[in-house]
Design an enzyme around this catalytic site. Structure first.
Site, PDB file in Angstrom:
ATOM      1  N   GLU A 176       2.068 -15.942  -1.893  1.00  0.00           N
ATOM      2  CA  GLU A 176       2.883 -14.862  -1.307  1.00  0.00           C
ATOM      3  C   GLU A 176       3.540 -15.289   0.001  1.00  0.00           C
ATOM      4  O   GLU A 176       3.944 -14.458   0.814  1.00  0.00           O
ATOM      5  CB  GLU A 176       2.012 -13.615  -1.107  1.00  0.00           C
ATOM      6  N   HIS A 252      -1.648  -8.181   2.225  1.00  0.00           N
ATOM      7  CA  HIS A 252      -1.290  -9.483   2.810  1.00  0.00           C
ATOM      8  C   HIS A 252      -2.021  -9.619   4.134  1.00  0.00           C
ATOM      9  O   HIS A 252      -2.245  -8.615   4.823  1.00  0.00           O
ATOM     10  CB  HIS A 252       0.220  -9.581   3.098  1.00  0.00           C
ATOM     11  N   CYS A 374       7.044  -8.011   8.164  1.00  0.00           N
ATOM     12  CA  CYS A 374       7.311  -8.312   6.739  1.00  0.00           C
ATOM     13  C   CYS A 374       8.765  -8.663   6.520  1.00  0.00           C
ATOM     14  O   CYS A 374       9.109  -9.392   5.595  1.00  0.00           O
ATOM     15  CB  CYS A 374       7.019  -7.100   5.859  1.00  0.00           C
TER      16      CYS A 374
HETATM   17  O1  SUG Z   1       5.064  -6.863  -1.898  1.00  0.00           O
HETATM   18  N1  SUG Z   1       6.488  -3.697  -1.304  1.00  0.00           N
HETATM   19  C1  SUG Z   1       6.214  -5.053  -0.855  1.00  0.00           C
HETATM   20  C2  SUG Z   1       5.910  -5.045   0.628  1.00  0.00           C
HETATM   21  C3  SUG Z   1       5.832  -6.438   1.170  1.00  0.00           C
HETATM   22  C4  SUG Z   1       5.302  -6.473   2.570  1.00  0.00           C
HETATM   23  N2  SUG Z   1       5.267  -7.796   3.062  1.00  0.00           N
HETATM   24  C5  SUG Z   1       4.369  -8.300   3.924  1.00  0.00           C
HETATM   25  N3  SUG Z   1       3.253  -7.730   4.179  1.00  0.00           N
HETATM   26  N4  SUG Z   1       4.639  -9.464   4.460  1.00  0.00           N
HETATM   27  C6  SUG Z   1       5.043  -5.650  -1.629  1.00  0.00           C
HETATM   28  O2  SUG Z   1       4.097  -4.915  -1.938  1.00  0.00           O
HETATM   29  C7  SUG Z   1       7.189  -2.007  -2.900  1.00  0.00           C
HETATM   30  C8  SUG Z   1       8.368  -1.777  -3.807  1.00  0.00           C
HETATM   31  C9  SUG Z   1       8.366  -0.426  -4.446  1.00  0.00           C
HETATM   32  O3  SUG Z   1       7.315   0.150  -4.658  1.00  0.00           O
HETATM   33  O4  SUG Z   1       9.479   0.068  -4.788  1.00  0.00           O
HETATM   34  C10 SUG Z   1       7.007  -3.453  -2.498  1.00  0.00           C
HETATM   35  O5  SUG Z   1       7.340  -4.349  -3.251  1.00  0.00           O
END
Ligand code: SUG
Length: 466
Positions: A176, A252, A374
């Site tokens: 990730e 994460h 993020c």
């Molecule tokens: O991968 N949300 C992302 C958020 C990523 C956050 N990144 C870090 N922590 N670096 C994920 O879960 C949600 C999309 C939706 O539900 O429409 C989403 O993909």
């Protein structure tokens, strides 16, 4: 060994199909807001507002363009046929969840785009980038090919940069990106140590794993990235994330700890056996960083895991200002939760380089579980390397105003999951991306642009399949 280097933040520009799909299992905000009406225009303006703030305080800032969505090619690979419009309509009727996944603007969370090791840390003295395979969630697994292509365009000088292929797309190597990677160093231009945090190990089945939610990063993936980046083995540390934290919604590591230069801010329950994990990091840092690491532990009695996840306190961006002091850029949600706010105040009052805090409104992204940190990929670059980066993606005042106008012109201010099959949205999206590639001087990079040079209309493309 020392050189002049900067941390440049590459933020993902929010795409035109930003919506709440409820797509990420284990990401509490995403689950909670699934089906809500989104505001893509607001989301994109909030994103570039944050970028502008960083640029204004003297931190180098760059932009990563959104990916083409809805992803018609992905829907075709899932068996939907006909013209582009028919593909969208069939997916909407038969499998609306797949349409949502194939329309996700998730590439905006650039911290998951890749892992980056600066040239000063690597044995061939080139900057290494490994795009993340993001196999943990279907909608995110669609990102790597475009991410790899974009990063190869932006970091195209092969004498200075290596953009690897993402790791194999199997659970064994779930990766990730930088969200599970922290670099600690005295100054950016000096060699650092790199801390990789993993959720599970495919080869060590005896290790404790989360019971409720998935662990997205494996030890095997982190190890492979460290090898590909030619890091000195003694300067790469692998730490297991606390499975209970993952079960509390910490999908994460950047939701529960943050590092910058010689500071590591973390929650007491961030890791498996946090005291010994921190002890190891301190020891390796002391051995190779010629200094003492400043560690700031936040106790659960101060901020519970639940509040940490709700406020995204640890997903603040911790940046070094030109005067050498550090600034914490927190989500507005931190102001709204008393324990998180009190914790920020306590950090500012204590004797450490973090001297100021600023609160940004990235609520549209937060509702999908994406905080300030993020939204950006950190890249440490020397002067020479910075000059070799594709310059038009670096945020200047001029580019900021151009992007604002572009967003105002093209983005909708309301989007429901049902709108994703609207043929006009596909047209709007392609027209906007076509213009963006001109603004950022990236050439024809999207699949629809390879068909013809002018922005195509959906009706023109109905006979084609990608
Ligand atoms: O991968 N949300 C992302 C958020 C990523 C956050 N990144 C870090 N922590 N670096 C994920 O879960 C949600 C999309 C939706 O539900 O429409 C989403 O993909």
């Amino acid at each position: 060994m020392h050189c002049n280097a900067y941390e440049v933040n590459f933020d993902g520009l929010v795409g035109l199909t930003h919506h709440y799909g409820g797509l990420s299992w284990g990401n509490i905000a995403s689950q909670r807001h699934g089906g809500h009406v989104s505001n893509p225009k607001h989301a994109a303006l909030q994103g570039i507002g944050k970028m502008k703030f960083l640029a204004d305080v003297g931190i180098r800032q760059a932009v990563l363009p959104p990916h083409e969505r809805p992803n018609i090619a992905a829907l075709r690979r899932l068996g939907f046929t006909g013209s582009d419009v028919q593909v969208l309509e069939k997916a909407r009727r038969k499998k609306p969840r797949l349409l949502e996944a194939c329309s996700s603007a998730s590439a905006m969370w650039a911290a998951n785009a890749a892992t980056v090791s600066p040239s000063i840390d690597t044995q061939d003295r080139r900057l290494h980038i490994t795009p993340a395979n993001l196999i943990g969630q279907f909608h995110r697994s669609l990102e790597p090919p475009t991410t790899k292509m974009l990063l190869s365009k932006i970091f195209c000088d092969e004498k200075k940069f290596v953009v690897h292929q993402p790791l194999s797309t199997v659970v064994h190597f779930g990766d990730e990106g930088a969200a599970n990677h922290t670099r600690l160093c005295r100054t950016y231009g000096e060699p650092g140590i790199e801390v990789f945090v993993y959720g599970s190990s495919a080869e060590n089945v005896a290790a404790r794993t989360p019971k409720k939610f998935p662990a997205r990063q494996t030890l095997e993936a982190s190890g492979a990235v460290a090898r590909m980046h030619q890091l000195l083995p003694e300067r790469a540390i692998f730490i297991q994330q606390n499975p209970d934290a993952i079960d509390a919604g910490v999908f994460h590591n950047d939701v529960i700890s943050i590092g910058n230069q010689n500071i590591l801010l973390y929650h007491e329950h961030a890791f498996v056996d946090t005291p010994s994990a921190i002890g190891r990091i301190r020891q390796v840092y002391r051995q190779y960083g010629c200094d003492d690491l400043i560690t700031i532990e936040v106790r659960a009695s101060e901020v519970s895991l639940k509040d940490a996840v709700a406020s995204y306190l640890f997903n603040s961006q911790l940046v070094t200002l030109p005067d050498g002091t550090m600034l914490l850029i927190c989500a507005r949600e931190c102001m709204e939760l008393e324990p998180s706010m009190a914790c920020v105040e306590k950090i500012l009052d204590a004797d450490n380089p973090i001297q100021s805090a600023h609160y940004v409104d990235v609520r549209q992204s937060m509702k999908n579980g994406g905080g300030p940190a993020c939204l950006r990929l950190r890249v440490v670059l020397t002067e020479d390397e910075l000059a070799a980066v594709h310059q038009p993606v670096l945020l200047t005042d001029g580019l900021y105003h151009q992007l604002r106008a572009w967003i105002e012109k093209h983005y909708r201010d309301e989007l429901r999951p049902d709108d994703l099959a609207d043929p006009k949205l596909l047209d709007e999206s392609r027209g906007a991306l076509d213009e963006l590639t001109q603004i950022l001087q990236l050439g024809s990079i999207y699949p629809f642009q390879r068909v013809r040079t002018n922005p195509p209309r959906f009706s023109d493309l109905s006979f084609l399949s990608f």
